[in-house]
Design a protein around this motif. Structure first.
Motif, short mmCIF file in Angstrom:
data_model
loop_
_atom_site.label_atom_id
_atom_site.label_comp_id
_atom_site.label_asym_id
_atom_site.label_seq_id
_atom_site.Cartn_x
_atom_site.Cartn_y
_atom_site.Cartn_z
N GLU A 100 -68.03 93.76 45.59
CA GLU A 100 -68.39 95.14 45.92
C GLU A 100 -67.53 96.13 45.13
N SER A 108 -68.94 98.72 42.13
CA SER A 108 -68.78 100.18 42.25
C SER A 108 -68.20 100.80 40.97
N TYR A 154 -64.79 99.04 50.71
CA TYR A 154 -65.26 97.84 50.04
C TYR A 154 -64.62 96.62 50.70
#
Length: 71
Positions: free
Chosen positions: A9, A13, A4
């Motif tokens: 991001e 996740s 990441y």
């Protein structure tokens, strides 16, 4: 974790419930930061009621302010 590159991001996740925890914590940090950066209070209003000094006592003004707050 190396896969990441951005905070977004990493957050994306996470499972939804953990994303909400991150959001809550971020909001807490923002509020905490805002409280620190307020600065010193300004008293530029001081003396603005001088014209009422001879008309009302300080106690009368306190009562009037309490009335205005209660509405």
């Amino acid at each position: 974790m190396g896969e990441y590159e951005t905070l977004q991001e990493i957050i994306n996740s996470l499972p939804y419930d953990l994303q909400k925890e991150v959001e809550d914590f971020a909001r807490f940090l923002l509020m905490k930061h805002a409280k620190k950066t307020r600065g010193k209070p300004k008293f530029d209003w001081a003396g603005s009621l001088k014209d009422l000094r001879d008309k009302y006592t300080s106690v009368e003004l306190q009562h009037k302010i309490a009335e205005w707050r209660i509405g």
